[in-house]
Motif scaffolding. Structure first.
Motif, short mmCIF file in Angstrom:
data_model
loop_
_atom_site.label_atom_id
_atom_site.label_comp_id
_atom_site.label_asym_id
_atom_site.label_seq_id
_atom_site.Cartn_x
_atom_site.Cartn_y
_atom_site.Cartn_z
N ALA A 24 0.82 -1.21 0.00
CA ALA A 24 0.00 0.00 0.00
C ALA A 24 0.86 1.26 0.00
CB ALA A 24 -0.93 0.00 1.21
N THR A 49 -9.70 1.92 -0.56
CA THR A 49 -8.90 1.03 -1.41
C THR A 49 -9.80 0.40 -2.46
OG1 THR A 49 -7.43 0.58 0.44
CG2 THR A 49 -7.33 -0.95 -1.42
N THR A 97 -7.30 -2.80 -6.88
CA THR A 97 -5.91 -2.42 -6.63
C THR A 97 -4.92 -3.56 -6.88
OG1 THR A 97 -6.68 -0.82 -5.00
CG2 THR A 97 -4.34 -1.37 -4.93
#
Ligand code: ADP
Length: 169
Positions: free
Chosen positions: A17, A160, A164
């Motif tokens: 991340a 998120t 992703t």
């Protein structure tokens, strides 16, 4: 770095991340809004894989426009530039993702649309330097300054996207 992840079929997919937190300030200028190019511009960044974290439409004040373009204060085109930016609605955007500042500039093209390669936003939609459709931050430092100028912290979304792990390995 913290790893986010999930299980898809039998494979665990994860991503770092911390690698994808760079942000750029992107703005559709009044010519782009009048010409109905907002959707296309957002689409180009979305389909590349960049995450939309800020989005608003407003007619900028002269003070805001002059602060945004402060580096050009004193240049011959500055008054015209402020007149133009404040002449109508703009769409202020923040996109997030790997290398979004530099890649955003590549997607946008050169300042002068006539000098931009086909496939860039300015080349695909523009001719004149004073009607070049879109702004994009030119460095990570500029991006941080511009995002703070145009958005309050609580106007930027933290989330998120489920895609992703299919965009980043
Ligand atoms: P960029 O937007 O590509 O980062 P600059 O920061 O140099 O380019 O300029 C800011 C904006 O000012 C440009 O996008 C363009 O709209 C306008 N501009 C720049 N140079 C000129 C010029 N010579 N004449 C008219 N407008 C200009």
């Amino acid at each position: 770095a913290a790893l986010a992840g999930f299980t898809a079929a039998t494979t665990t997919v994860g991503f770092a991340a911390s690698a994808v937190t760079e942000r750029s300030f992107i703005m559709v200028k009044p010519d782009g809004v009048h010409r109905g190019l907002v959707g296309d511009i957002i689409k180009r960044f979305e389909q590349r894989g960049y995450k939309l974290v800020g989005c608003k439409v407003l007619v900028p004040s002269r003070e805001l426009a002059a602060k945004h373009y402060a580096e050009h204060d004193g240049k011959p085109f500055f008054p015209k530039l402020v007149d133009f930016l404040t002449s109508g609605a703009v769409v202020a955007l923040v996109f997030e993702g790997k290398d979004v500042v530099k890649t955003g500039r590549t997607m946008i093209g050169a300042t002068n649309p006539l000098a931009s390669p086909p496939g860039t936003i300015r080349a695909d939609y523009g001719i004149d330097v004073g009607r070049n459709i879109i702004h994009g931050s030119d460095s990570v430092d500029s991006a941080m300054r511009e995002i703070a100028l145009w958005f309050r912290a609580d106007e930027l979304a933290n989330y998120t996207p489920v895609a992703t792990a299919w965009i980043y390995e």
